[in-house]
Design a protein around this motif. Sequence first.
Motif, PDB file in Angstrom:
ATOM      1  N   PRO A  90      -5.488 -37.627  27.362  1.00  0.00           N
ATOM      2  CA  PRO A  90      -5.243 -36.186  27.481  1.00  0.00           C
ATOM      3  C   PRO A  90      -3.935 -36.059  27.982  1.00  0.00           C
ATOM      4  N   ALA A  91      -2.925 -35.015  27.440  1.00  0.00           N
ATOM      5  CA  ALA A  91      -1.702 -35.018  27.682  1.00  0.00           C
ATOM      6  C   ALA A  91      -1.583 -34.144  29.198  1.00  0.00           C
ATOM      7  N   GLU A  92      -0.756 -34.716  30.091  1.00  0.00           N
ATOM      8  CA  GLU A  92      -0.621 -33.925  31.283  1.00  0.00           C
ATOM      9  C   GLU A  92       0.368 -32.762  31.266  1.00  0.00           C
ATOM     10  N   ASP A  93       1.225 -33.204  30.394  1.00  0.00           N
ATOM     11  CA  ASP A  93       2.437 -31.875  30.047  1.00  0.00           C
ATOM     12  C   ASP A  93       2.471 -31.591  28.790  1.00  0.00           C
ATOM     13  N   ALA A  94       2.622 -30.628  28.221  1.00  0.00           N
ATOM     14  CA  ALA A  94       2.584 -30.050  27.038  1.00  0.00           C
ATOM     15  C   ALA A  94       3.760 -30.646  26.138  1.00  0.00           C
ATOM     16  N   LEU A  95       4.942 -31.221  26.835  1.00  0.00           N
ATOM     17  CA  LEU A  95       5.943 -31.832  26.401  1.00  0.00           C
ATOM     18  C   LEU A  95       5.379 -33.061  25.834  1.00  0.00           C
ATOM     19  N   ASP A  96       4.240 -33.601  26.365  1.00  0.00           N
ATOM     20  CA  ASP A  96       3.909 -35.026  25.906  1.00  0.00           C
ATOM     21  C   ASP A  96       3.209 -34.943  24.483  1.00  0.00           C
ATOM     22  N   ILE A  97       2.851 -33.573  24.152  1.00  0.00           N
ATOM     23  CA  ILE A  97       2.344 -33.281  22.557  1.00  0.00           C
ATOM     24  C   ILE A  97       3.295 -33.582  21.649  1.00  0.00           C
ATOM     25  N   ALA A  98       3.218 -34.144  20.876  1.00  0.00           N
ATOM     26  CA  ALA A  98       4.458 -34.508  19.873  1.00  0.00           C
ATOM     27  C   ALA A  98       4.799 -33.105  19.033  1.00  0.00           C
ATOM     28  N   PRO A  99       6.165 -32.724  18.924  1.00  0.00           N
ATOM     29  CA  PRO A  99       6.391 -31.636  18.290  1.00  0.00           C
ATOM     30  C   PRO A  99       6.356 -31.671  16.861  1.00  0.00           C
ATOM     31  N   ASP A 100       6.117 -32.811  16.382  1.00  0.00           N
ATOM     32  CA  ASP A 100       5.951 -33.127  14.680  1.00  0.00           C
ATOM     33  C   ASP A 100       4.575 -33.019  14.250  1.00  0.00           C
ATOM     34  N   GLY A 125     -15.083 -34.829   9.123  1.00  0.00           N
ATOM     35  CA  GLY A 125     -15.084 -36.153   9.334  1.00  0.00           C
ATOM     36  C   GLY A 125     -16.378 -36.532  10.625  1.00  0.00           C
ATOM     37  N   ASP A 126     -16.080 -38.003  11.119  1.00  0.00           N
ATOM     38  CA  ASP A 126     -16.870 -38.435  12.028  1.00  0.00           C
ATOM     39  C   ASP A 126     -16.282 -39.006  13.379  1.00  0.00           C
ATOM     40  N   PHE A 127     -14.778 -38.445  13.356  1.00  0.00           N
ATOM     41  CA  PHE A 127     -14.305 -38.787  14.836  1.00  0.00           C
ATOM     42  C   PHE A 127     -15.036 -38.508  15.898  1.00  0.00           C
ATOM     43  N   ASN A 128     -15.203 -39.477  16.988  1.00  0.00           N
ATOM     44  CA  ASN A 128     -15.771 -39.072  18.128  1.00  0.00           C
ATOM     45  C   ASN A 128     -14.606 -39.201  19.101  1.00  0.00           C
ATOM     46  N   TYR A 129     -14.421 -38.205  20.040  1.00  0.00           N
ATOM     47  CA  TYR A 129     -13.161 -37.884  20.592  1.00  0.00           C
ATOM     48  C   TYR A 129     -13.554 -38.578  21.985  1.00  0.00           C
ATOM     49  N   ALA A 130     -14.621 -38.692  22.601  1.00  0.00           N
ATOM     50  CA  ALA A 130     -14.739 -39.229  23.698  1.00  0.00           C
ATOM     51  C   ALA A 130     -14.823 -40.966  23.706  1.00  0.00           C
ATOM     52  N   ALA A 131     -15.444 -41.118  22.479  1.00  0.00           N
ATOM     53  CA  ALA A 131     -15.219 -42.899  22.040  1.00  0.00           C
ATOM     54  C   ALA A 131     -14.033 -43.294  22.078  1.00  0.00           C
ATOM     55  N   SER A 132     -12.971 -42.584  21.528  1.00  0.00           N
ATOM     56  CA  SER A 132     -11.668 -42.939  21.428  1.00  0.00           C
ATOM     57  C   SER A 132     -10.856 -42.857  22.643  1.00  0.00           C
ATOM     58  N   VAL A 133     -11.063 -41.843  23.552  1.00  0.00           N
ATOM     59  CA  VAL A 133     -10.613 -42.277  25.093  1.00  0.00           C
ATOM     60  C   VAL A 133     -11.054 -43.328  25.765  1.00  0.00           C
ATOM     61  N   ASP A 134     -12.310 -43.443  25.592  1.00  0.00           N
ATOM     62  CA  ASP A 134     -12.912 -44.764  26.521  1.00  0.00           C
ATOM     63  C   ASP A 134     -12.355 -45.838  25.841  1.00  0.00           C
ATOM     64  N   HIS A 135     -12.366 -46.247  24.356  1.00  0.00           N
ATOM     65  CA  HIS A 135     -11.818 -47.352  23.915  1.00  0.00           C
ATOM     66  C   HIS A 135     -10.550 -47.540  24.551  1.00  0.00           C
ATOM     67  N   ASP A 158      -5.924 -31.810  22.956  1.00  0.00           N
ATOM     68  CA  ASP A 158      -6.019 -33.195  22.843  1.00  0.00           C
ATOM     69  C   ASP A 158      -7.199 -33.664  21.743  1.00  0.00           C
ATOM     70  N   PRO A 159      -8.179 -33.154  21.707  1.00  0.00           N
ATOM     71  CA  PRO A 159      -9.067 -33.710  20.621  1.00  0.00           C
ATOM     72  C   PRO A 159      -8.618 -33.141  19.180  1.00  0.00           C
ATOM     73  N   LEU A 160      -7.892 -32.176  18.958  1.00  0.00           N
ATOM     74  CA  LEU A 160      -7.337 -31.915  17.790  1.00  0.00           C
ATOM     75  C   LEU A 160      -6.113 -32.895  17.340  1.00  0.00           C
ATOM     76  N   SER A 161      -5.510 -33.297  18.711  1.00  0.00           N
ATOM     77  CA  SER A 161      -4.293 -33.979  18.204  1.00  0.00           C
ATOM     78  C   SER A 161      -4.656 -35.343  17.818  1.00  0.00           C
ATOM     79  N   ALA A 162      -5.945 -35.859  18.569  1.00  0.00           N
ATOM     80  CA  ALA A 162      -6.507 -37.199  18.359  1.00  0.00           C
ATOM     81  C   ALA A 162      -7.152 -37.264  16.787  1.00  0.00           C
ATOM     82  N   ASP A 163      -7.703 -36.232  16.443  1.00  0.00           N
ATOM     83  CA  ASP A 163      -8.498 -36.215  15.082  1.00  0.00           C
ATOM     84  C   ASP A 163      -7.648 -36.456  14.054  1.00  0.00           C
TER      85      ASP A 163
END
Length: 482
Positions: A234-244, A449-459, A267-272
Amino acid sequence: MAKSIMIQGAGSNVGKSMLVAGLCRAYLRRGMSVRPFKPQNMSNNAAVSSDGGEIGRAQALQAWACGVDPVTDMNPVLLKPESETGAQVIVQGKRLTTVKARAYSNLKPKLMPRVIESYERLRAQSDLVIVEGAGSPAEINLRAGDIANMGFAEAANCPVILVGDIDRGGVIAQMVGTHAVLPADDLALIKGFMINKFRGDPTLFDAGYDAIKSHTGWRGLGVVPWFDQAHRFPAEDALDIAPDPQGEGLKVVVPQLSRIANFDDLDPLSADPNVQVQMIPTGQPLPLDADLILLPGSKSTIADLAFLREQGWDIDLAAHIRRGGHVLGICGGYQMLGREIIDDQGLEGAPARVAGLGHLDITTVMKPEKRLAEVTGTDSTGDILVSGYEIHIGETTGPDCAKPMLYIDGQAQGAQSADGHISGCYLHGIFNTDGYRRHFLTGLGGRGGDFNYAASVDHALDALADHLEHYCDLDALLRLAH
């Protein structure tokens, strides 16, 4: 009582939060009971804690890394900027006051007992407390009354590890310069150093590493290469989310509001991998090819509504709606979509009544009681489970609330337009629920899709722990803790 160690930075954004999360997970995997602690944080990206308060989002991730629920003691002082010079002060999870920067300097010494109180409670329930500093101890102009860096370390007799960011350049000067300006008592608390964000072969920095040891006398604990999976956190600052746009599939466009808050919805949308998220900075129009425009939360809804209009984004949004586009407003963004925002008590500044964007037939009245709660519910059909948290002031009513977006504990939540293309709610974190996120994206014409957000952070946390085990001397770091 637990041992403790404090991670401070030779500058801001050196990667302290991520390093603390990785250390928490590494020592947890060694069989230790670990807790994160940050005496003072400044962020509008807050998390609702399990004990009903609010803390910095980074400390919530660090709690996750420890395998425990986040509690307010993990971040006893949270500053939430409301203007260029003032901030709301949250103490042990609850709002204390709103102050200007100079007045906060006078307030800090009164907060130290609360900070130590929280710290001692964490020590009593764990084997190791990993403390994160804020900014840099080299800011000696802020040393008097400090509760975030050396002031805390001195009060708690907590040993310090100093971290430098080599990706910015000048890391030798960062470290040696910090050594040069600190008073002797503060220097005595620093027991070692680490270098973070190295790109390439770390052995190429051997001579620089030795130079830092020679000039400071500090023990080197490792050179940490750039961690490629950092974007999964999870991004702590909005600037950490890619502008592209990242990923493929549906394009979600987010105007970067000046007081954007609680943007962990992204965060989960960016990771999906089925979604592209694009943050739109000041001075740029909202793209014509957006599938969804998401208006995020805001610490100052009325001010950010004015900011949105200054950018011309209200015109872009109206054009997007005329083309049949979808819009989602969350919390402050939801309030903006209505007909009017009423703040007669001046809770966000001067008393005001302002016209909203008018895309939902709702009205928001600002009230002083803040709603802080973790909740569960369903989508509007009652079939899809969803969970999240509320953290807002204001009550919203109006005809479009008769077509709610969600049901929380059996009560209607949010609103939708007649055609369902425009919707809003107060619930943050809804996209963390994989089933709801897939349902929502499918409704926009995308792939679930079948993307698991919590599992991706834990990994990613496990991978970060492996990374630190390989490149740092974690045995030596643990021996330095006391």
